[in-house]
Design an enzyme around this catalytic site. Structure first.
Site, PDB file in Angstrom:
ATOM      1  CG  HIS A   1      -5.861   0.876  -2.344  1.00  0.00           C
ATOM      2  ND1 HIS A   1      -5.094   0.172  -1.441  1.00  0.00           N
ATOM      3  CD2 HIS A   1      -4.975   1.527  -3.151  1.00  0.00           C
ATOM      4  CE1 HIS A   1      -3.815   0.374  -1.686  1.00  0.00           C
ATOM      5  NE2 HIS A   1      -3.712   1.189  -2.719  1.00  0.00           N
TER       6      HIS A   1
ATOM      7  NE  ARG B   1       6.897   7.164   5.530  1.00  0.00           N
ATOM      8  CZ  ARG B   1       6.881   7.409   6.843  1.00  0.00           C
ATOM      9  NH1 ARG B   1       7.788   8.204   7.367  1.00  0.00           N
ATOM     10  NH2 ARG B   1       5.959   6.877   7.618  1.00  0.00           N
ATOM     11  CE  LYS B   2      11.092   7.264   9.517  1.00  0.00           C
ATOM     12  NZ  LYS B   2      10.841   7.960  10.811  1.00  0.00           N
TER      13      LYS B   2
ATOM     14  CG  PHE C   1       6.290   3.368  -3.426  1.00  0.00           C
ATOM     15  CD1 PHE C   1       5.037   3.949  -3.425  1.00  0.00           C
ATOM     16  CD2 PHE C   1       6.384   1.988  -3.569  1.00  0.00           C
ATOM     17  CE1 PHE C   1       3.883   3.172  -3.550  1.00  0.00           C
ATOM     18  CE2 PHE C   1       5.242   1.208  -3.702  1.00  0.00           C
ATOM     19  CZ  PHE C   1       4.000   1.804  -3.693  1.00  0.00           C
TER      20      PHE C   1
ATOM     21  CE  LYS D   1       1.985   4.425   1.810  1.00  0.00           C
ATOM     22  NZ  LYS D   1       2.880   3.888   0.754  1.00  0.00           N
TER      23      LYS D   1
ATOM     24  CB  THR E   1      -0.999  -2.226  -0.767  1.00  0.00           C
ATOM     25  OG1 THR E   1      -1.958  -1.513   0.005  1.00  0.00           O
ATOM     26  CG2 THR E   1      -1.654  -2.785  -2.022  1.00  0.00           C
TER      27      THR E   1
END
Length: 304
Positions: free
Chosen positions: A113, A267-268, A265, A45, A48
């Site tokens: 990740h 989101r903001k 997925f 988060k 990516t």
């Protein structure tokens, strides 16, 4: 999710959720890296999807608008996952991606990740290239909490429980933030690693498209750069089913909106959303950890 399927597991001391495949992890260290391989690496988060979109379009040949319609996980497959059957991205039965990538045509773009020390040995030795995107830790906590709320294969506690997991080294997923980010930062001057920040992308997207293109040895016209930027804005990516998996019919079973909310997925994509979540006490706790763990490093972040 099957009741006998664990929601998480450990590999070399790092906790992973079950979207990651153990066999794939075991194959990563000895993965044969090519000179033109590009590894898009981010803590969970932390930008990516954004970095994948930019890099894949910088490297695209032909019509960028058409390239942007191809599912992002096809353009930049997730190294430590499966290519799963039945449309279940990274979860279920399938073939570990390191095996499939052996026969993939060059140049290969891959996302990951993984902490730096778990990357393929050859890329750590300088072969191929790594683009690493980091994000301020407070917004990472919030975004990860909301991701856990949405993902069908993951267990999700309350905000308070997920916050506690994040700040506890043994419980944090994909490594402890305060171990992972400084480790990558120590390699910022390596010739094959470009270290960028989510907040800098927000402030100067076009400049970072150029920076990434230069790092990858790509010469793009002004028109081409403009096309990449247009397809990499937050609004464009939120509307694009190839980047916003919540709007992709094949992936809605995994990335569907949380019940009773508009959670998606993509989101903001904001800097400073943590202010809407953190209590004064949580902020105090996290800042104390941050001050202690980041002592001795000159890495700083913007929080609003």
């Amino acid at each position: 999710m099957s009741q006998d399927r664990p929601s998480s597991f450990y590999f070399k001391g790092v906790r992973f959720d079950n979207a990651v495949n153990l066999k794939a992890l075991e194959l990563v260290d000895s993965f044969e890296v090519r000179d033109d391989d590009v590894f898009i690496s981010c803590y969970i988060k932390s930008g990516t999807t954004w970095t994948q979109q930019i890099v894949s379009l910088v490297c695209a040949e032909g019509d960028i608008s058409e390239a942007s319609k191809v599912l992002l996980q096809v353009r930049t497959p997730w190294l430590e996952s499966l290519q799963a059957s039945g449309g279940r991205l990274g979860v279920g039965e399938g073939v570990p991606r390191p095996i499939l990538l052996k026969s993939a045509p060059s140049p290969r773009l891959m996302s990951t990740h993984l902490p730096y020390h778990l990357l393929p040995q050859q890329v750590r030795d300088g072969k191929g290239k790594i683009i690493y995107c980091a994000r301020n830790v407070k917004d990472v906590v919030v975004s990860w909490h909301n991701m856990r709320r949405m993902m069908q294969h993951m267990t999700c506690g309350t905000w308070e429980e997920n916050f506690q997991d994040f700040i506890t080294p043994d419980l944090a997923f994909y490594g402890f933030w305060w171990d992972v980010i400084p480790e990558y930062w120590r390699h910022k001057d390596d010739g094959n690693l470009l270290f960028i920040k989510f907040e800098d992308l927000k402030r100067d997207l076009r400049g970072h498209v150029v920076k990434i293109a230069n790092f990858l040895g790509k010469t793009l016209s002004d028109q081409r750069i403009d096309q990449v930027v247009a397809n990499c804005t937050f609004s464009a990516m939120k509307e694009n089913p190839a980047t916003n998996y919540s709007r992709n019919p094949k992936l809605q079973k995994i990335f569907g909106k949380a019940e009773g909310s508009e959670l998606e997925f993509v989101r903001k994509g904001e800097v400073g959303d943590w202010k809407n979540w953190f209590s004064a006490e949580e902020n105090k706790i996290l800042e104390a950890i941050h001050k202690e763990k980041m002592a001795g490093t000159d890495l700083t972040f913007e929080y609003e």
